[in-house]
Each structure stands twice: as structure tokens, then as C-alpha cells.
Design an enzyme around this catalytic site. Structure first.
Site, PDB file in Angstrom:
ATOM      1  N   SER A 132       0.929  -0.946   0.186  1.00  0.00           N
ATOM      2  CA  SER A 132      -0.243   0.397  -0.145  1.00  0.00           C
ATOM      3  C   SER A 132       1.272   1.367   0.288  1.00  0.00           C
ATOM      4  O   SER A 132       1.711   0.967   0.166  1.00  0.00           O
ATOM      5  CB  SER A 132      -0.968  -0.139   0.846  1.00  0.00           C
ATOM      6  N   TYR A 145      -1.660   0.066  10.112  1.00  0.00           N
ATOM      7  CA  TYR A 145      -1.653  -0.752   8.443  1.00  0.00           C
ATOM      8  C   TYR A 145      -0.171  -0.833   7.684  1.00  0.00           C
ATOM      9  O   TYR A 145       0.109  -1.745   7.558  1.00  0.00           O
ATOM     10  CB  TYR A 145      -2.913  -0.833   8.253  1.00  0.00           C
ATOM     11  N   LYS A 149       2.884  -2.910   6.051  1.00  0.00           N
ATOM     12  CA  LYS A 149       2.668  -2.691   5.054  1.00  0.00           C
ATOM     13  C   LYS A 149       4.142  -2.194   4.375  1.00  0.00           C
ATOM     14  O   LYS A 149       4.982  -2.488   3.404  1.00  0.00           O
ATOM     15  CB  LYS A 149       1.856  -1.921   3.761  1.00  0.00           C
TER      16      LYS A 149
END
Length: 240
Positions: A132, A145, A149
């Protein structure tokens, strides 16, 4: 093999593989959605194995199923990802943090290990990890998150160094793509969010699938350890 493939980016990747003449194994947690995804591709082109990516036995049995069904495993696409924790890092539940890292990073390594031992190590192939843009720079609210990533991006580079020349390992880093997973980032304000992107639109799963198909193909046979941003130009603006 494509993990997290019952819908969204994973299913789009599977569709692209089939469209280019390949056969694919899809994994996902929920049996019903997986069954529908396989049916949409056609049972002659796809099989599905339900289970959790952070379950070691599921990973092992899935690779065995692929080899039994197809006799080979040329490409692994690590697409499974979760984001159960939203907010500043210091406010997050550490249990949710551990779960995020287990699924988004450790499980990805586990899938590569199983695929490498089962086929890729002896015969070669490609791995594509779905990361991401949040792993490339900080982002409000989805910090953990992004941390996971970023770790996946570093894992990609490390594995590329360790597994070459037999196996190429690359990643894609999408910005906001119109999937159920990302709904909270754009629902009800898609046009407003899209204005921040130089290309003035959000991504769709097929945008990511096209990049994955390239990295998995012989066209990218001299590309490894790279992360390709699929972002409509948003990282040019300093955003995510």
C-alpha cells in the site's frame, strides 16, 4: 495462487490470470464468497481453498492442493490484508496490532516459504506482494496498517535478495482503490477524494491487477525487489 481473492483486488488479479490463459487457486476466509468467486471464473480455470492466511496448516495444505490439481505453482500473489485498528498508534489495542502484523507480514512470509519449498525453489517463478502507499509514507488513522505494509515492502526486498535468481519477488503499492475493504476512505465523498489525485479518479481493482500481471510475467524477468506504486499520482502530492 492468489490469497484474499474472493473479491476486490484479489479476484481482479485472478480474472487477469485466467484471461491470459492461466489457471489459479483462490484463497479466502469465507467459503460462500470463495465459492462464488470460483464459479465466476469457471471450475475449469479455478479452484478455491477456504481458510485463514495466518493458519500454518492452511498454507501448507493449500500449496499441496495446488500442486495436486495443476502439477506446478509458478506465481504466488500475497493479497491478504486486514486493518482492524484505526487511530493513533499509542491508542491502539496491542492485540489488534499483533493480529495485523501476523496476517499482513508474517503470513505473507509463510506463504512464500510454503511456495518456495513446494515448487518455486526448484523450478523458479515469481512472487508479487500487495502492499500500500501507506507503507511508503505516514497516513492519518491507518498508521498501524501502514507500518505493516512498510514491513511487507521491506520483506519484498529482502526475499528478492535471498531467493534470486530462481524467484523474483516484487510488490505493488496501491492508493485508494474502490473496494469494499477501502469503502470507509471514500464512501459518500468519492469526487472530493479523487480531486487530490493528479489523475482525478480513484483506482479500480483492474488497475492493480494489470500491474500484478506485469510483475508476474516474463516481461518483468529482469525486475526484482521493486515496489511499484499504483496510485493515480497521489504520492507526487505528498498524500496517501
Amino acid at each position: 495462487m492468489v490469497t484474499g481473492a474472493s473479491r476486490g483486488i484479489g479476484l481482479a488479479v485472478a480474472r487477469r490470470i485466467v484471461a491470459e490463459g492461466g489457471r489459479v487457486c483462490l484463497t479466502a476466509r469465507k467459503e460462500d464468497g470463495l465459492r462464488d468467486a470460483v464459479a465466476s471464473l469457471g471450475p475449469e480455470y479455478a479452484i478455491g481453498v477456504a481458510g485463514r492466511s495466518d493458519d500454518e496448516e492452511h498454507r501448507s495444505s493449500t500449496v499441496a492442493r495446488v500442486l495436486d490439481a495443476y502439477g506446478r505453482l509458478d506465481v504466488l500473489v500475497n493479497n491478504t490484508g486486514i486493518n482492524p485498528a484505526y487511530g493513533p498508534l499509542l491508542d491502539l489495542d496491542l492485540g489488534a496490532a499483533r493480529k495485523t502484523l501476523e496476517v499482513n507480514v508474517v503470513a505473507a512470509l509463510g506463504w512464500v516459504r510454503e511456495a518456495y519449498r513446494g515448487w518455486l525453489g526448484a523450478h523458479g517463478g515469481a512472487v508479487v506482494n500487495v502492499a500500500s502507499v501507506a507503507g511508503l509514507r505516514p497516513a492519518g488513522g491507518i498508521g498501524l496498517y501502514g507500518v505493516s505494509k512498510a514491513a511487507l515492502i521491506q520483506l519484498t526486498a529482502q526475499l528478492a535478495m535471498e531467493l534470486g535468481p530462481a524467484v523474483r519477488v516484487n510488490a505493488v503499492a496501491p492508493a485508494v482503490v474502490k473496494t469494499r475493504f477501502a469503502t470507509a476512505l471514500y464512501e459518500g465523498r468519492e469526487e472530493e477524494v479523487a480531486q487530490a489525485y493528479p489523475l482525478r479518479r480513484l483506482g479500480v481493482p483492474a488497475d492493480v491487477a494489470s500491474a500484478v500481471a506485469y510483475l508476474a510475467s516474463d516481461d518483468a524477468e529482469w525486475v526484482t525487489g521493486q515496489t511499484l506504486a499504483i496510485d493515480g499520482g497521489i504520492t507526487l502530492t505528498g498524500g496517501v
